[in-house]
Design a protein around this motif. Structure first.
Motif, PDB file in Angstrom:
ATOM      1  N   GLU A 136       5.118   0.712  -1.880  1.00 20.16           N
ATOM      2  CA  GLU A 136       5.119   2.170  -1.777  1.00 20.16           C
ATOM      3  C   GLU A 136       6.392   2.811  -2.343  1.00 20.16           C
ATOM      4  O   GLU A 136       6.905   3.747  -1.764  1.00 20.16           O
ATOM      5  CB  GLU A 136       4.932   2.573  -0.307  1.00 20.16           C
ATOM      6  CG  GLU A 136       6.070   2.178   0.656  1.00 20.16           C
ATOM      7  CD  GLU A 136       5.696   0.994   1.541  1.00 20.16           C
ATOM      8  OE1 GLU A 136       4.966   0.109   1.064  1.00 20.16           O
ATOM      9  OE2 GLU A 136       6.153   0.954   2.688  1.00 20.16           O
ATOM     10  N   HIS A 172       0.995   5.825   1.210  1.00 20.86           N
ATOM     11  CA  HIS A 172       2.359   5.737   1.744  1.00 20.86           C
ATOM     12  C   HIS A 172       3.259   6.865   1.233  1.00 20.86           C
ATOM     13  O   HIS A 172       4.319   7.113   1.814  1.00 20.86           O
ATOM     14  CB  HIS A 172       3.002   4.408   1.359  1.00 20.86           C
ATOM     15  CG  HIS A 172       2.663   3.265   2.281  1.00 20.86           C
ATOM     16  ND1 HIS A 172       2.771   3.363   3.651  1.00 20.86           N
ATOM     17  CD2 HIS A 172       2.258   1.999   2.023  1.00 20.86           C
ATOM     18  CE1 HIS A 172       2.431   2.188   4.192  1.00 20.86           C
ATOM     19  NE2 HIS A 172       2.110   1.354   3.240  1.00 20.86           N
ATOM     20  N   MET A 220       3.669  -1.551   1.772  1.00 19.46           N
ATOM     21  CA  MET A 220       3.243  -2.942   1.599  1.00 19.46           C
ATOM     22  C   MET A 220       1.810  -3.088   2.127  1.00 19.46           C
ATOM     23  O   MET A 220       1.449  -2.485   3.110  1.00 19.46           O
ATOM     24  CB  MET A 220       4.179  -3.845   2.407  1.00 19.46           C
ATOM     25  CG  MET A 220       4.161  -5.293   1.947  1.00 19.46           C
ATOM     26  SD  MET A 220       4.991  -6.384   3.105  1.00 19.46           S
ATOM     27  CE  MET A 220       6.710  -6.063   2.766  1.00 19.46           C
ATOM     28  N   GLY A 221       1.027  -3.890   1.456  1.00 26.57           N
ATOM     29  CA  GLY A 221      -0.363  -4.059   1.870  1.00 26.57           C
ATOM     30  C   GLY A 221      -0.507  -5.055   3.002  1.00 26.57           C
ATOM     31  O   GLY A 221       0.346  -5.902   3.212  1.00 26.57           O
ATOM     32  N   HIS A 235      -3.810   2.365  -0.902  1.00 25.23           N
ATOM     33  CA  HIS A 235      -2.930   2.151   0.250  1.00 25.23           C
ATOM     34  C   HIS A 235      -1.480   2.525  -0.090  1.00 25.23           C
ATOM     35  O   HIS A 235      -0.823   3.247   0.664  1.00 25.23           O
ATOM     36  CB  HIS A 235      -3.012   0.700   0.714  1.00 25.23           C
ATOM     37  CG  HIS A 235      -2.098   0.360   1.855  1.00 25.23           C
ATOM     38  ND1 HIS A 235      -2.488   0.444   3.169  1.00 25.23           N
ATOM     39  CD2 HIS A 235      -0.803  -0.037   1.876  1.00 25.23           C
ATOM     40  CE1 HIS A 235      -1.476   0.116   3.943  1.00 25.23           C
ATOM     41  NE2 HIS A 235      -0.432  -0.190   3.186  1.00 25.23           N
ATOM     42  N   GLU A 236      -0.997   2.031  -1.211  1.00 20.65           N
ATOM     43  CA  GLU A 236       0.398   2.319  -1.567  1.00 20.65           C
ATOM     44  C   GLU A 236       0.592   3.813  -1.844  1.00 20.65           C
ATOM     45  O   GLU A 236       1.621   4.384  -1.512  1.00 20.65           O
ATOM     46  CB  GLU A 236       0.837   1.484  -2.779  1.00 20.65           C
ATOM     47  CG  GLU A 236       0.677  -0.030  -2.617  1.00 20.65           C
ATOM     48  CD  GLU A 236       1.237  -0.610  -1.324  1.00 20.65           C
ATOM     49  OE1 GLU A 236       2.182  -0.038  -0.775  1.00 20.65           O
ATOM     50  OE2 GLU A 236       0.710  -1.647  -0.861  1.00 20.65           O
ATOM     51  N   GLU A 250       2.363   2.142   8.494  1.00 21.45           N
ATOM     52  CA  GLU A 250       1.329   1.196   8.048  1.00 21.45           C
ATOM     53  C   GLU A 250      -0.033   1.493   8.673  1.00 21.45           C
ATOM     54  O   GLU A 250      -1.068   1.393   8.008  1.00 21.45           O
ATOM     55  CB  GLU A 250       1.746  -0.244   8.368  1.00 21.45           C
ATOM     56  CG  GLU A 250       2.956  -0.756   7.590  1.00 21.45           C
ATOM     57  CD  GLU A 250       2.742  -0.892   6.086  1.00 21.45           C
ATOM     58  OE1 GLU A 250       1.740  -0.370   5.547  1.00 21.45           O
ATOM     59  OE2 GLU A 250       3.601  -1.519   5.444  1.00 21.45           O
ATOM     60  N   TYR A 272      -0.992  -2.782  10.976  1.00 21.25           N
ATOM     61  CA  TYR A 272      -1.995  -2.254  10.034  1.00 21.25           C
ATOM     62  C   TYR A 272      -3.318  -1.938  10.756  1.00 21.25           C
ATOM     63  O   TYR A 272      -3.657  -0.793  10.997  1.00 21.25           O
ATOM     64  CB  TYR A 272      -2.282  -3.282   8.935  1.00 21.25           C
ATOM     65  CG  TYR A 272      -1.117  -3.566   8.017  1.00 21.25           C
ATOM     66  CD1 TYR A 272      -0.953  -2.835   6.842  1.00 21.25           C
ATOM     67  CD2 TYR A 272      -0.205  -4.571   8.310  1.00 21.25           C
ATOM     68  CE1 TYR A 272       0.097  -3.101   5.993  1.00 21.25           C
ATOM     69  CE2 TYR A 272       0.844  -4.837   7.460  1.00 21.25           C
ATOM     70  CZ  TYR A 272       0.995  -4.105   6.304  1.00 21.25           C
ATOM     71  OH  TYR A 272       2.037  -4.361   5.462  1.00 21.25           O
TER      72      TYR A 272
HETATM   73 ZN   LIG Z   1       1.550  -0.600   3.563  1.00 16.68          ZN
END
Ligand SMILES: [Zn+2]
Length: 579
Positions: free
Chosen positions: A339, A370, A1-2, A366-367, A389, A444
């Motif tokens: 992800e 993961h 997840m972002g 980003h994903e 994260e 994050y």
């Molecule tokens: Zn993430």
């Protein structure tokens, strides 16, 4: 997840709880305004509130069902600690018109000890019609989002097969992917388009499971999903079969790898599959499959090329793509990405930034990061979620370095430092829930910034090989789980020094270094870390020269015409006071 998704979790909860569930929270607001309003504006005000509530209710009645309290993980129940999940087979018919699902889940599990009860999770919105254990009927109760299964004969230690038939209307995602559920959309051509997001609430949102991050099905998952033809199902692992009968298509997806239960899901759309191939750093050929809406097919090549470039960066730092025996999958969805193992989701906006002359999508990168940091290296509990994260976010900084050089790396790191909220420790304890860990947002940026500090502390020669070791060593990957303590011990061993105080200070507290600078003589300054927990190196700038100096508990004295600068580049979270 972002990260931007997660920051909205708290806000969304407050807004929806106020409007849909806890209307009484609005009352004091209405009362305080009364004196300043005439009757007409009061009426208008109330009318607008009523309209707003009515609209929210009319929009879709099933949105209103109370699932906002749901989260995943927490204290592992003894009945669940007794079971080890081996495999899930999820066999579901998705009625897209009725927004309902019906079918079964078969769970292979291993019981450590003989017991008279089994405990599984499944939210209350489904009707369970049959449960068999080893093909024999059993007693069961479905309450409090749990399935209590019992038998007078008991269940012997060893392997069990639990078969559960159920049907119902899944919860609609209010704000996917952070408030999860099913998203029933239409693409621009009017075709059905369905995505599932369940990280916050867990697999129990649509299939019976042991909803705890500390257990993944060791032998993988089979998903057999039927949808109205010609819709297509995108899922994890390999597509082993697809058949169409009477306008209904059944897709059988199978993964042999362990997988987090929030990654066990599928997406539905009028997809085209754009295929390519990637040769990994170890020379393995991996198929790339992009499940893209027909109407967006012109974007496919760029997404795939970006992915290949991102893959080179990620393999350089973290080793070979983790799922070389299956695929690199991407599915277009009507929400921000997730992800989902071997079928990463990507939204339909196709937005890129220019970094060093190259196009870059933080969401796509980003994903994808993961796949290493979440799917391959998985934390044992939500309490250690910064590993997934924080390091995936730090991977973005490394991408900045690869594409835009030192300046781009420094810029993103400065952003991570600036956005640290420090409302609560990013490792708040053991056996905590998803919501407890995500709500602060610091897993994050603070997680990433911690990696940056650690890099400075132990140096690149130790930091990068150790990070790669964490991502490649069988002790930490695939069917193993990791905790903050595992990561600390690995870095301590490789660095040859005890880093526990450093990990504890920045991850288990909200403290920052308190640096005091005091003039103690002619052109002499004392620099001290008031809350020192171990000797730490600092960049000290005095008389326009910068050198790296270690400051222990007693502090140091430096000669300088002007007050020296401490850690000017900002490798640590700190507060500097000139005394
Ligand atoms: Zn993430």
């Amino acid at each position: 997840m972002g990260v931007y998704d997660a920051l909205l979790i708290g806000l969304t909860h407050v807004i929806f709880k106020a409007f849909l569930h806890d209307y009484h929270l609005m009352k004091p607001m209405i009362k305080s305004k009364t004196s300043r309003m005439n009757k007409f504006s009061m009426f208008l005000f109330l009318f607008l509130i009523v309209c707003g509530i009515a609209q929210a209710q009319n929009r879709d009645d099933i949105n209103n069902r109370d699932i906002l309290y749901l989260t995943s993980g927490g204290k592992l129940q003894p009945l669940q600690a007794n079971m080890d999940i081996r495999h899930y087979t999820i066999n579901l018919d998705v009625d897209v018109a009725k927004k309902s699902i019906a079918g079964s889940t078969e769970i292979k599990l291993n019981l450590e000890k003989t017991t008279d009860s089994l405990l599984l999770d499944l939210i209350h919105l489904y009707q369970v019609t049959k449960i068999l254990v080893n093909n024999k009927p059993v007693l069961y109760q479905h309450r409090d989002d749990k399935l209590f299964i019992s038998s007078t004969a008991g269940f012997k230690s060893g392997n069990q097969i639990v078969y559960i038939e159920y049907h119902g209307i899944p919860p609609v995602a209010i704000k996917p992917p952070w408030d999860g559920g099913f998203t029933w959309e239409k693409d621009k051509s009017g075709n059905d388009w369905v995505s599932i997001n369940i990280q916050a609430e867990g697999g129990k949102m649509y299939f019976p499971c042991k909803d705890h991050p500390s257990d993944e099905p060791n032998e993988g998952v089979d998903l057999k999903i039927s949808v109205p033809a010609p819709l297509v199902v995108a899922g994890p692992g390999l597509l082993v079969n697809m058949s169409t009968k009477k306008n209904k298509s059944t897709y059988h997806w199978k993964t042999n790898y362990t997988i987090s239960n929030y990654c066990i899901l599928f997406n539905i759309g009028k997809y085209k599959v754009v295929k390519d191939e990637l040769v990994t750093t170890l020379g393995n050929k991996v198929p790339i499959e992009y499940y893209v809406l027909e109407e967006d097919i012109q974007h496919a090549q760029k997404v795939i090329e970006t992915k290949k470039r991102d893959n080179r960066i990620l393999e350089k730092y973290f080793g070979e793509y983790p799922w070389a025996k299956e695929k690199i999958g991407i599915a277009e969805v009507p929400n921000s990405g997730m992800e989902h193992q071997t079928m990463i989701t990507f939204d339909n906006k196709f937005i890129y930034k220019n970094i060093g002359g190259q196009e870059y999508s933080a969401n796509l990168f980003h994903e994808y990061a993961h796949e290493w940091w979440a799917n391959k290296v998985t934390n044992k509990d939500w309490g250690h979620m910064w590993i997934q994260e924080g390091i995936a976010t730090y991977a973005e900084a490394l991408a900045m370095f690869e594409l835009g050089g030192e300046a781009a790396y420094n810029e993103i790191i400065a952003g991570h430092r600036k956005n640290v909220r420090n409302k609560k420790a990013i490792v708040p304890g053991e056996e905590v829930t998803e919501e407890e860990v995500y709500s602060g947002g610091d897993i994050y940026g603070k997680g990433s910034f911690f990696m940056h500090s650690l890099r400075y502390l132990i140096g690149d020669e130790v930091f990068f090989p150790t990070l790669k070791k964490l991502a490649t060593d069988p002790a930490y990957t695939y069917d193993q789980f990791v905790t903050t303590s595992d990561v600390e011990k690995l870095f301590s061993t490789e660095a040859g020094k005890d880093l526990k105080p450093f990990f504890d200070f920045f991850l288990r507290t909200t403290k920052v270094l308190e640096v005091g600078i005091k003039e103690v003589g002619f052109q002499k300054y004392q620099i001290k870390v008031e809350n020192s927990f171990m000797p730490l190196p600092f960049d000290i700038t005095s008389n326009e020269k910068t050198s790296r100096m270690v400051i222990a508990k007693e502090g140091i004295i430096v000669n300088s015409a002007l007050p020296p600068q401490v850690d000017a580049k900002g490798f640590y979270l700190k507060k500097v006071t000139l005394q």
